[in-house]
Structures are given as C-alpha cells and as structure tokens.
Scaffold this motif. Structure first.
Motif, PDB file in Angstrom:
ATOM      1  N   LEU A  62     -22.272 -27.180  14.975  1.00 41.34           N
ATOM      2  CA  LEU A  62     -22.557 -27.256  13.488  1.00 41.34           C
ATOM      3  C   LEU A  62     -22.547 -26.446  12.733  1.00 41.34           C
ATOM      4  O   LEU A  62     -22.496 -26.320  11.468  1.00 41.34           O
ATOM      5  N   ASN A  63     -22.813 -25.144  13.146  1.00 37.90           N
ATOM      6  CA  ASN A  63     -22.913 -23.892  12.443  1.00 37.90           C
ATOM      7  C   ASN A  63     -21.575 -23.422  12.116  1.00 37.90           C
ATOM      8  O   ASN A  63     -21.407 -22.974  10.977  1.00 37.90           O
ATOM      9  N   ARG A  64     -20.493 -23.739  12.791  1.00 34.31           N
ATOM     10  CA  ARG A  64     -19.305 -23.421  12.546  1.00 34.31           C
ATOM     11  C   ARG A  64     -18.657 -24.252  11.145  1.00 34.31           C
ATOM     12  O   ARG A  64     -17.982 -24.164  10.257  1.00 34.31           O
ATOM     13  N   ILE A  65     -19.200 -25.397  11.249  1.00 34.83           N
ATOM     14  CA  ILE A  65     -19.009 -26.560  10.380  1.00 34.83           C
ATOM     15  C   ILE A  65     -19.454 -26.000   9.085  1.00 34.83           C
ATOM     16  O   ILE A  65     -18.961 -26.308   7.925  1.00 34.83           O
ATOM     17  N   LYS A  66     -20.840 -25.622   8.954  1.00 32.36           N
ATOM     18  CA  LYS A  66     -21.594 -25.247   7.921  1.00 32.36           C
ATOM     19  C   LYS A  66     -20.840 -23.910   7.379  1.00 32.36           C
ATOM     20  O   LYS A  66     -20.936 -23.707   6.245  1.00 32.36           O
ATOM     21  N   TRP A  67     -20.647 -22.979   8.342  1.00 35.18           N
ATOM     22  CA  TRP A  67     -20.193 -21.410   7.929  1.00 35.18           C
ATOM     23  C   TRP A  67     -18.539 -21.703   7.411  1.00 35.18           C
ATOM     24  O   TRP A  67     -18.193 -20.806   6.509  1.00 35.18           O
ATOM     25  N   GLU A  68     -17.923 -22.432   8.054  1.00 37.97           N
ATOM     26  CA  GLU A  68     -16.282 -22.439   7.783  1.00 37.97           C
ATOM     27  C   GLU A  68     -15.667 -23.584   7.189  1.00 37.97           C
ATOM     28  O   GLU A  68     -14.748 -23.345   6.408  1.00 37.97           O
ATOM     29  N   GLN A  69     -16.387 -24.948   6.970  1.00 31.21           N
ATOM     30  CA  GLN A  69     -15.900 -25.953   6.391  1.00 31.21           C
ATOM     31  C   GLN A  69     -16.793 -26.476   5.063  1.00 31.21           C
ATOM     32  O   GLN A  69     -16.206 -26.774   4.164  1.00 31.21           O
ATOM     33  N   ASP A  70     -18.004 -26.710   5.304  1.00 34.82           N
ATOM     34  CA  ASP A  70     -18.918 -27.363   4.320  1.00 34.82           C
ATOM     35  C   ASP A  70     -20.281 -26.835   4.693  1.00 34.82           C
ATOM     36  O   ASP A  70     -21.079 -27.124   4.954  1.00 34.82           O
ATOM     37  N   GLY A  71     -20.380 -25.947   3.409  1.00 32.54           N
ATOM     38  CA  GLY A  71     -21.672 -25.414   3.324  1.00 32.54           C
ATOM     39  C   GLY A  71     -22.832 -26.213   2.915  1.00 32.54           C
ATOM     40  O   GLY A  71     -24.100 -25.869   2.831  1.00 32.54           O
ATOM     41  N   THR A  72     -22.624 -27.300   2.464  1.00 30.73           N
ATOM     42  CA  THR A  72     -23.529 -28.076   2.105  1.00 30.73           C
ATOM     43  C   THR A  72     -24.201 -29.145   3.265  1.00 30.73           C
ATOM     44  O   THR A  72     -25.214 -29.740   2.946  1.00 30.73           O
ATOM     45  N   LEU A  73     -23.636 -29.136   4.382  1.00 28.18           N
ATOM     46  CA  LEU A  73     -24.395 -29.724   5.441  1.00 28.18           C
ATOM     47  C   LEU A  73     -25.681 -29.140   5.896  1.00 28.18           C
ATOM     48  O   LEU A  73     -26.049 -28.026   5.782  1.00 28.18           O
ATOM     49  N   ALA A  74     -26.760 -30.245   5.803  1.00 27.12           N
ATOM     50  CA  ALA A  74     -28.163 -29.862   6.155  1.00 27.12           C
ATOM     51  C   ALA A  74     -28.692 -30.318   7.495  1.00 27.12           C
ATOM     52  O   ALA A  74     -28.420 -31.627   7.857  1.00 27.12           O
ATOM     53  N   TYR A  75     -29.229 -29.175   8.151  1.00 28.86           N
ATOM     54  CA  TYR A  75     -29.904 -29.739   9.533  1.00 28.86           C
ATOM     55  C   TYR A  75     -30.821 -28.629   9.792  1.00 28.86           C
ATOM     56  O   TYR A  75     -30.837 -27.639   9.163  1.00 28.86           O
ATOM     57  N   ARG A  76     -31.666 -28.870  10.954  1.00 26.15           N
ATOM     58  CA  ARG A  76     -32.632 -27.876  11.189  1.00 26.15           C
ATOM     59  C   ARG A  76     -32.234 -27.085  12.394  1.00 26.15           C
ATOM     60  O   ARG A  76     -31.796 -27.477  13.200  1.00 26.15           O
ATOM     61  N   LYS A  77     -32.532 -25.960  12.508  1.00 23.87           N
ATOM     62  CA  LYS A  77     -32.427 -25.067  13.789  1.00 23.87           C
ATOM     63  C   LYS A  77     -33.353 -24.008  13.692  1.00 23.87           C
ATOM     64  O   LYS A  77     -33.981 -23.744  12.557  1.00 23.87           O
TER      65      LYS A  77
END
Length: 335
Positions: A35-50
């Motif tokens: 999920l981090n890679r998706i957010k950092w590399e493909q889609d910065g709008t993805l929201a999740y908690r960590k």
C-alpha cells in the motif's frame, strides 16, 4: 512476481469503486509495504491508516481478501498461499494473483480504507473499561496483586484495539445496541481484576438485554480474526458463566435460555422442543403474556404437522448427563 491489488475506494456518503494497481513484489512484502508503494509510486490520493508497522498499534486494520486483519502483519506470500488453498478464482497458475483490499466493516467509511471508529470507542466506554476502587480508602501504597491474580489479565491485556473483531461481528451488523466483542473482552478484564470493587454492578450491566453478552451470536469470527489471540468469544463466555452462577432461571429469558437448554439435554440427551418454548418464553407457565405469544406459532406448527406430540430420549442419555455434570463440577471447583 507481479500481483494485482484491487482496492475498494470510497468517499464519505458515496458508492464504493474498485481501483486496480499492478505491483512487482516479493513474497515477504507485507500488505502495508505494498500500500505504501502504491501511494508513493502510483497514486498519492489513496487513504489508509498506519503507524507502528510492527503489530503493536492496530492502526492498519482492514479487510484483506474478505477477512479483517492487520496490513503490517499479513504478507503477499501468505495471502497468495491462502487463496491457493481456498481454490479462489483470484488465483490460478495462468493468471496474475489478485489481492483485494477493503475498509473494515460495521463502521462508516470516511475515505477509502479509513473508517469512522466512533461507535467502536463509544461502545468500549459503555462497559467502563477501567478499574474501580471507589469503595476503598486511599491506601498508603499501591493496590498489589499476586502473580496468579495478574496472570488472569494477560490474555485480554493483549488487545490492541485494532477493530478486526468488531468489523467481523455478525451480532453487531444486525443489532446496533450490541456493544461488540472488543468491549466485552475488555469487560471481562475488569471482572477478573482482583483490584476492582464494582463486579456486581458490572455483571448487571453486561446482563442487560442484547446489548451485553446475550447479544453475541457465538459465530466465532471474532476469535478467528484476532491478531493477538485475545479470543473475545472466550471472554464473553466467561462473563456469561459469572452471571449464570449468580442468577436463577426466573431472573430473565436469556438466563432461562441457557439453563433450560442444559437441563433438557441432561434430562433427555437432546432438547425437548415442547418444553423448551414453554419454559424459556413462558417462564415455567408463570408468564401469561409469554405463553400467549407462543400460541400463533404453536397453532401454525400443529396445522402443518410440525409439532412433536411425543418425545423420545436419545441413546446414551446417561453418558451425556455424566459429561455435563462432570463439566459443571469442574467449573464449580475452579470457581
């Protein structure tokens, strides 16, 4: 290897949409890593908690391939292996494996994988999850416990409030009054705590209607998804036992349901359905309103030939009775 991640995305008060992301990953990568890679590399709008990324804080709980789990604990390799064992259509030798990520259940979605946990925290607060020493005088030293007394709190003390059990709770899904398995697991911690001085009041509250322990449907989903092996259903069962040892069958329908069931099985090896309704709903013929409420159902059963006119005890009734009595004696001895 390539894995296709299907993420259920949603804005507040809007319909969910499915968005896919293709990643080259290693089997040891956690779902949170992906999920981090998706957010950092493909889609910065993805929201999740960590937060901790180490199975401590519980922040990253979400539904992974249909079950609630911690994204920092589950990895790609184990998920694909699980899908393969289940013969899931999301996995075959000729296709790219798929992992579906969705927000937790039983809570409204704020955005994507982030849910509003207000009801989760409010229901926890409803069981008063802190030790009460109001009946004691303030001591000169702290309230001490023996190692044995403290060991009773170990299992429930492992709860990290991730919400996985609450997400999967069938009882919570159909009954908004039910406080949830997380709250009742914490409730048992207070019942078992030797320092607490409010046990009787607690048990009265937990015994109330279907918002407490009697609202649990015993589906076992909470136990199966708990990442810390708290076993919420086991804790709920312990509270029920504490209530049952203090109550008579006449004290409420929930109490009668449990006690009558055991009595009838001891008597005949299985449940005599004729007596069960009359004893539980009719309170051993004392509750006229309850008896009248059974009349329409009884008449329909008789009309359709579904009402048993006689009852035959099962084979091995004596053995069943002996087993139940042995368990009851063991519980009493431990109590």
């Amino acid at each position: 290897m390539e894995v296709l991640f299907k993420v259920i995305r949603q804005q507040h008060n809007s319909s969910p949409v499915l968005q896919t992301y293709l990643l080259e990953v290693e089997p040891g990568n956690t779902i949170l890593d992906c999920l981090n890679r998706i957010k950092w590399e493909q889609d910065g709008t993805l929201a999740y908690r960590k937060n901790c990324r180490n199975t401590i804080c519980g922040s990253c709980a979400m539904r992974i391939n249909g079950r609630s789990a911690l994204a920092c604990k589950e990895n790609v390799g184990s998920e694909i292996s699980r899908l393969q064992k289940m013969r899931s259509p999301a996995f075959s030798d000729n296709t790219i494996p798929e992992i579906t990520i969705a927000p937790l259940g039983n809570m409204p979605v704020i955005k994507d994988l982030v849910v509003d946990m207000s009801s989760f925290w409010n229901n926890l607060e409803a069981v008063t999850p802190y030790v009460s020493t109001a009946a004691r005088q303030v001591p000169e030293r702290e309230f001490l416990q023996t190692p044995q007394e403290r060991s009773l709190l170990d299992q429930t003390g492992n709860c990290i409030m991730c919400g996985a059990c609450y997400s999967e709770c069938n009882a919570r899904e159909v009954n908004s009054d039910f406080v949830g398995p997380h709250a009742l697991a914490k409730a048992y911690r207070m019942v078992a705590d030797s320092r607490d001085q409010d046990t009787e009041n607690r048990l009265e509250n937990y015994n109330e209607g279907t918002k407490g322990v009697w609202g649990c449907t015993r589906c076992l989903y909470c136990d199966s998804v708990c990442p810390m092996e708290v076993a919420p259903l086991e804790q709920i069962t312990k509270i029920k036992q504490e209530i049952l040892t203090r109550k008579q069958a006449s004290d409420g329908r929930s109490i009668r349901h449990r006690k009558v069931l055991v009595e009838l099985v001891k008597e005949g090896g299985w449940i005599d359905e004729r007596k069960f309704g009359l004893h539980v709903v009719g309170n051993y013929f004392r509750d006229l309103r309850g008896l009248l409420s059974l009349a329409p159902l009884g008449l329909r059963m008789i009309a359709k030939g579904k009402f048993p006119l006689s009852f035959e005890s099962s084979e091995g009734t004596q053995q069943v009775r002996s087993l139940i009595e042995a368990v009851q004696e063991t519980v009493e001895a431990r109590g």
